[in-house]
Design a protein around this motif. Structure first.
Motif, PDB file in Angstrom:
ATOM      1  N   LEU A 172       0.830  -1.204   0.000  1.00  0.00           N
ATOM      2  CA  LEU A 172       0.000   0.000   0.000  1.00  0.00           C
ATOM      3  C   LEU A 172       0.868   1.259   0.000  1.00  0.00           C
ATOM      4  O   LEU A 172       0.557   2.247  -0.671  1.00  0.00           O
ATOM      5  N   MET A 173       1.966   1.216   0.755  1.00  0.00           N
ATOM      6  CA  MET A 173       2.889   2.355   0.776  1.00  0.00           C
ATOM      7  C   MET A 173       3.492   2.576  -0.613  1.00  0.00           C
ATOM      8  O   MET A 173       3.613   3.709  -1.077  1.00  0.00           O
ATOM      9  N   PHE A 174       3.873   1.489  -1.267  1.00  0.00           N
ATOM     10  CA  PHE A 174       4.506   1.591  -2.577  1.00  0.00           C
ATOM     11  C   PHE A 174       3.545   2.221  -3.594  1.00  0.00           C
ATOM     12  O   PHE A 174       3.961   3.020  -4.431  1.00  0.00           O
ATOM     13  N   ILE A 175       2.274   1.877  -3.520  1.00  0.00           N
ATOM     14  CA  ILE A 175       1.281   2.474  -4.427  1.00  0.00           C
ATOM     15  C   ILE A 175       1.115   3.956  -4.125  1.00  0.00           C
ATOM     16  O   ILE A 175       1.126   4.799  -5.022  1.00  0.00           O
ATOM     17  N   GLY A 176       0.947   4.280  -2.848  1.00  0.00           N
ATOM     18  CA  GLY A 176       0.923   5.678  -2.440  1.00  0.00           C
ATOM     19  C   GLY A 176      -0.373   6.417  -2.696  1.00  0.00           C
ATOM     20  O   GLY A 176      -1.445   5.824  -2.796  1.00  0.00           O
ATOM     21  N   ALA A 177      -0.253   7.737  -2.815  1.00  0.00           N
ATOM     22  CA  ALA A 177      -1.412   8.630  -2.921  1.00  0.00           C
ATOM     23  C   ALA A 177      -1.600   9.080  -4.373  1.00  0.00           C
ATOM     24  O   ALA A 177      -1.135   8.432  -5.306  1.00  0.00           O
TER      25      ALA A 177
END
Length: 455
Positions: free
Chosen positions: A309-314
């Motif tokens: 989820l962090m890798f995908i980001g905003a």
């Protein structure tokens, strides 16, 4: 003399928007490092080491939230204010802040400034940029003020009103800008985060809303606010809202399922609190950086999910990082189109250009190379579990701020490496490549098409 002036002006004009952004963020980090390394910035009066000051300044300017010292116990009021000002500048972008100051003094915004703003805001056109900057300032002020007021009211029951108001302002700016710095180390112990409010629905909801509003981006916010008049949303807004919604729901369900039966901390919570905790960390992972439960105590499967989820980001044009939800959408769309035998990637009856697809693929590969290479370097010099180092590296690149309590134990070399990764994650690997490589010339010919076996 006149010739020297002309040469200097020509050199300034030759600076590309990517170079201006890179040099600008670098300069702010250097200034922040100097200020945080001063004696008055420390609560004890003892100067913070240069490497630690660099790391904290970079984390603030890049709105990451990773820390090597606890902000509340390490910094004085001067240090805390420096940290949150750096966060505000980093969240809105130094060019946005500069433009707002220029507008306040009725200064004309040059074409060169507009080109830099276009790169900073990830816009495809120069049209309406100055108007967008004005709206960005208004949205940020209104949202941060509302968040500060709501949090201050809640925390006034736990602390004096003056402190509650200060905490409200600090945390509203920090959370809306997706930085994740907190001052509760002075109240509940160092590195405690928002753990005391894991069962507080009011704090959970306010923080979740602040993270989401900061993460969807100013372009989407502008679209949503004008929807009543226009009765339509841009393709960008539709994709960002749809993919963000899917990621929040899917992430929450997976976190809940993986933690509810095995995590001791999770089992101690009521069903309502468990749902809030799952949603909170699903939202926070994609750039928020705050937590109500210790991430290091979660299952490895959950930690890996948070890493993804962090890798995908905003969203692009937001205060968050990662490869961006629009890039993730393009990658999923490309896979779907290939499996269905379609030539084009289509979202909401709109076909994507070849340039957008190639840019998304390039951005993803650059991010993967950066994260994997950095994790391998850290693994070679640090005696830590590889998943933990990969988690910290991804958190740094995605400017997320979630941690497995490893960053504070790293060597100075690894801290500098992670600081550089945060910097790359904030400005974007592609922006740095554009800044460092000479301007490419237009190709005057094309090679004949070839083919080779795939899969």
């Amino acid at each position: 003399m006149h010739t020297k002036v002309l040469k200097r002006k020509k050199k300034q004009d030759s600076l590309s928007p990517a170079k201006v952004l890179t040099f600008g963020f670098t300069l702010i980090i250097v200034i922040g490092t100097f200020l945080l390394s001063l004696g008055p910035a420390s609560a004890s009066g003892q100067k913070l080491g240069l490497v630690d000051a660099f790391f904290m300044a970079t984390s603030a300017v890049c709105v990451t939230g990773l820390v090597v010292v606890d902000p509340a116990t390490q910094f004085s009021l001067f240090g805390e204010l420096t940290l949150i000002i750096l966060t505000q500048i980093g969240g809105l972008g130094f060019m946005t802040m500069g433009t707002l100051i220029a507008l306040a003094f009725n200064r004309r915004i040059s074409l060169r400034d507009r080109l830099v703003l276009q790169e900073a805001m990830k816009q495809n056109t120069l049209e309406g940029l100055v108007s967008l900057i004005r709206r960005v300032a208004i949205y940020s002020f209104v949202i941060e003020s509302a968040g500060a007021l709501l949090l201050a009211i809640r925390w006034s029951f736990d602390m004096p009103m003056g402190q509650a108001l200060y905490y409200g302002v600090f945390h509203s700016i920090s959370i809306f800008n997706n930085a994740g710095f907190d001052l509760f180390g002075a109240v509940h112990g160092p590195y405690s985060g928002l753990s005391a409010y894991v069962s507080d629905p009011f704090v959970n909801i306010v923080v979740i809303v602040l993270i989401v509003l900061g993460g969807i981006g100013f372009i989407v916010l502008a679209d949503l606010l004008s929807f009543r008049t226009t009765r339509r949303l841009s393709l960008h807004s539709k994709v960002v809202l749809t993919v963000s919604g899917i990621l929040i729901i899917a992430g929450s369900l997976l976190i809940f399922v993986m933690e509810v039966f095995k995590s001791p901390a999770f089992q101690e919570l009521s069903l309502t609190d468990q749902i809030f905790a799952a949603v909170f960390h699903s939202v926070s992972a994609r750039s928020g950086g705050v937590s109500t439960l210790s991430v290091s105590d979660m299952q490895q499967s959950t930690q890996f999910l948070l890493l993804l989820l962090m890798f995908i980001g905003a969203a692009p044009g937001s205060t968050g990082g990662g490869i961006k939800v629009t890039v993730f959408a393009i990658l999923i769309g490309a896979m779907y189109s290939m499996l269905r035998g379609k030539e084009d990637i289509v979202f909401f009856r709109k076909r994507l250009s070849k340039e957008s697809i190639l840019r998304a693929i390039t951005q993803t590969w650059l991010a993967l190379f950066l994260v994997i290479l950095t994790a391998m370097i850290l693994s070679a010099v640090e005696d830590r579990a590889f998943l933990a180092l990969l988690f910290e590296t991804t958190s740094a690149f995605a400017t997320s701020g979630l941690s497995l309590d490893v960053t504070t134990k790293l060597t100075d070399f690894s801290k500098v490496v992670l600081g550089l990764v945060m910097f790359l994650g904030r400005i974007g690997p592609l922006t740095l490549v554009y800044a460092l490589t000479p301007k490419s010339k237009k190709e005057l010919f094309r090679y004949p098409e070839g083919d080779f076996i795939i899969g």
